[in-house]
Scaffold this active site. Structure first.
Site, short mmCIF file in Angstrom:
data_model
loop_
_atom_site.label_atom_id
_atom_site.label_comp_id
_atom_site.label_asym_id
_atom_site.label_seq_id
_atom_site.Cartn_x
_atom_site.Cartn_y
_atom_site.Cartn_z
N GLU A 1 0.85 -1.21 0.00
CA GLU A 1 0.00 0.00 0.00
C GLU A 1 0.88 1.25 0.00
OE1 GLU A 1 -3.80 -1.56 2.42
OE2 GLU A 1 -2.21 -0.88 3.73
N CYS B 1 -10.35 0.26 7.46
CA CYS B 1 -9.85 1.60 7.79
C CYS B 1 -10.56 2.69 7.00
CB CYS B 1 -8.34 1.67 7.55
SG CYS B 1 -7.85 1.11 5.92
#
Ligand SMILES: [Zn+2]
Length: 649
Positions: free
Chosen positions: A314, A398
């Site tokens: 990421e 998230c």
């Protein structure tokens, strides 16, 4: 600061008006409280209502259904059962609570307040006598193992989100119940970490910026010092600590960093904390911030404001490595980018940072949520074969609560102040009451922004306010902006660090007409971005566009946009919640060896894609038909929803 005072007299009482350069750095910018701005526009206002009535309740429901809330009750021995879910799941609950607190700040809701109180009671029950709190360690890993894997286990990251939520809850309700839990946790951290104590950092930044907020809320400077310690300890490895490496931004001291590296959300939160340090008087981080900002904005950011191009880790990729179909551009990273740039604007008073906030907010952030407010993108690709879809939730969740908490604060991005200056950063219809040192100024904005660039501001200062500077952000995408005061044009504007500054004495009812021309723009990427060679993106005002199959005979990847294609804007009130689309004549590639066809095409705002029938989507359109795909689509679908095993939040 006034460098010259050569204004002119207006017919209707704005006595002195200057447009001038400010050569010194703006000082002491402050953000306005959430309660200062009441939007009544057609764009953000319905989204704020939906956030309150759909997105936040949806997030709480998902936290209930997935055991995230039960984890607190179980850790607090209020019910029996094991820990459920991933080790950082506590943070999702805190983030929705923060969003709910922002919603409560502007709209009282006794039921929501009670719900939050009940949640706070569970969280308080889960707190250990020494202040430690983390349900994964309490219920599963064992409290004797706490802080044994700060690198990967997010204990301080979770705690940071609790602190942010508690501060927001205090501001919204004036109740200390949540703040008391946060303070007890922060005191425990302060007793454990710091100079002469344990030298360590969390693998996922967040605690740092949270501690600065706690210092502001409590007035206790020890939290600021602890936040600074966590920033300064990165890349240092004092006390023989082994560094965690580049992915964690723990490879060199932050003051020596010059590039955005590693996990994009972590990097952006660290940049927020470094900027927070500067905002609190420590300028040592500033040179690194300037270098990293250029690295991000000039080399590693998508046209949508998205950052963190790589799926693997990421993470930020190399400079100019910005693939479209496989773009990661996590919603949280976009939010981190906006939060950081908002702080950089407060630090410098420069419009270029507010420009990035706008770029992310209307594009790479807003694509993260569907129009109904209950589905979310984790990754935000700039091209798709129709296999990317927003989901109601993720195991690693998230993004959904982060969307809720950022969305709730959008009105706060509209203004900032410095001494006797008001910065207007976001144009949206509504009313604001801005507090200056001498008194209040009411500002009414009337505009159809982002669909039209005419903004009428009616200024009503209170009696005590004699004069002040009004700074109107002139976005970098805009050429030929004009300003008139009470109907009288100011002529050519001087660009004062991204603002047109109007300084002078004001009278109640003075009217500013700002015009920001919004022609359709064909954007070209830096030629070093391989994925975009020979391609253009369309932008109008702050909105980046894409073509979707549903508007274009079932395909998007076979389209090209010749350089001479005529483009027109058309507002469609019934489409996608009301959007301005771009129509034009393009070319559509047919089967191999068949001539391309001239076709009418329609582009829609990128943020609104994947709200209708699934299909291909393209932001960067080839100018030459040879770069478009022939029929049938030769490649198999690339599924870009993330592999949960790689998640790091
Ligand atoms: Zn996320």
């Amino acid at each position: 600061m006034r460098l010259k005072q050569t204004g002119f007299l207006c017919v209707l009482c704005v006595s002195v008006v200057n447009i001038f350069f400010t050569k010194t750095m703006a000082q002491e910018l402050k953000e306005v409280p959430l309660t200062a701005v009441k939007l009544s526009d057609d764009f953000w206002s319905p989204r704020l209502v939906r956030n309150r009535t759909v997105t936040i309740p949806h997030n709480f429901k998902m936290c209930e259904e997935t055991g995230r809330i039960a984890n607190f009750a179980r850790a607090g021995k209020l019910e029996a059962g094991p820990h459920q879910g991933l080790l950082f799941n506590d943070s999702d609950v805190y983030k929705v609570m923060e969003a709910a607190a922002y919603a409560l700040t502007t709209d009282r809701d006794a039921k929501l307040e009670q719900y939050l109180d009940a949640l706070v009671a569970k969280i308080a029950a889960a707190q250990q006598p020494d202040g430690y709190i983390n349900t994964f360690y309490t219920l599963k890993a064992g409290l004797d193992k706490r802080y044994t894997n700060l690198k990967d286990h997010h204990e301080l990251y979770c705690g940071g989100h609790m602190i942010e939520a508690a501060v927001a809850h205090l501001r919204a309700t004036n109740k200390r119940n949540f703040l008391d839990v946060a303070v007890k946790f922060a005191d425990h951290l302060d007793a454990t970490f710091g100079e002469g104590k344990r030298y360590d950092v969390d693998g996922h930044e967040e605690i740092e910026l949270a501690l600065f907020k706690l210092a502001d809320a409590t007035g206790d400077e020890k939290y600021r010092r602890l936040g600074e310690f966590f920033v300064r300890e990165r890349g240092r490895g004092q006390g023989g600590r082994k560094l965690y490496g580049v992915y964690y931004q723990d490879h060199k001291p932050t003051t020596q960093a010059s590039e955005a590296v590693g996990h994009a959300v972590r990097q952006s939160y660290l940049l927020c904390a470094m900027t927070d340090m500067c905002l609190r008087g420590d300028a040592t981080q500033k040179p690194a911030l300037d270098k990293i900002w250029r690295d991000v904005v000039e080399r590693k950011m998508y046209v949508t404001g998205g950052i963190g191009a790589k799926h693997e880790g990421e993470a930020f990729g190399d400079a100019y490595d910005l693939p479209n179909e496989s773009a990661y551009a996590e919603t949280c990273a976009g939010i981190g980018n906006a939060l950081w740039n908002h702080r950089m604007h407060l630090l410098t008073g420069e419009g270029k940072y507010a420009d990035v906030v706008e770029q992310v907010t209307y594009n790479g952030f807003l694509s993260g949520i569907n129009l109904a407010g209950d589905k979310f993108f984790y990754v935000n690709p700039l091209a798709s074969r129709g296999k990317h879809h927003r989901l109601p939730w993720y195991d690693c969740a998230c993004c959904p609560p982060n969307v809720a908490r950022y969305l709730a604060t959008v009105p706060q991005r509209a203004y900032s102040t410095a001494g006797d200056a008001i910065y207007v950063n976001l144009y949206a219809a509504g009313d604001a009451t801005i507090e200056l040192s001498k008194g209040k100024v009411a500002i009414k904005q009337m505009t159809r922004y982002p669909w039209a660039g005419d903004v009428k501001l009616t200024i009503t200062p209170s009696k005590e306010v004699k004069d002040f500077a009004l700074k109107l952000r002139i976005p970098q995408w805009c050429q030929g902006a004009t300003v008139a005061i009470n109907g009288k044009s100011l002529g050519e504007l001087v660009n004062d660090k991204g603002y047109a500054t109007i300084d002078g004495a004001w009278s109640a009812g003075d009217v500013i007409d700002l015009n920001l021309p919004m022609p359709i723009r064909r954007i070209k990427a830096d030629p070093r971005v391989k994925a975009n060679v020979g391609r253009v993106a369309l932008q109008r005002g702050p909105i980046v566009y894409c073509v979707e199959a549903v508007d274009n005979n079932g395909r998007a990847m076979n389209l090209s946009l010749p350089p001479d294609a005529e483009l027109t804007a058309e507002h469609r009130g019934q489409l996608l919640g009301g959007v301005t689309v771009i129509n034009g004549q393009g070319l559509a590639r047919q089967k191999e060896n068949e001539p391309a066809k001239s076709v009418e095409f329609t582009a829609v705002p990128y943020y609104a894609w994947d709200n209708r029938e699934a299909g291909e989507m393209v932001v960067w359109l080839p100018e030459d038909i040879s770069l478009a795909e022939a029929i049938p689509s030769p490649k198999s679908a690339v599924v870009a929803q993330p592999d949960q095993s790689q998640k790091g939040n």
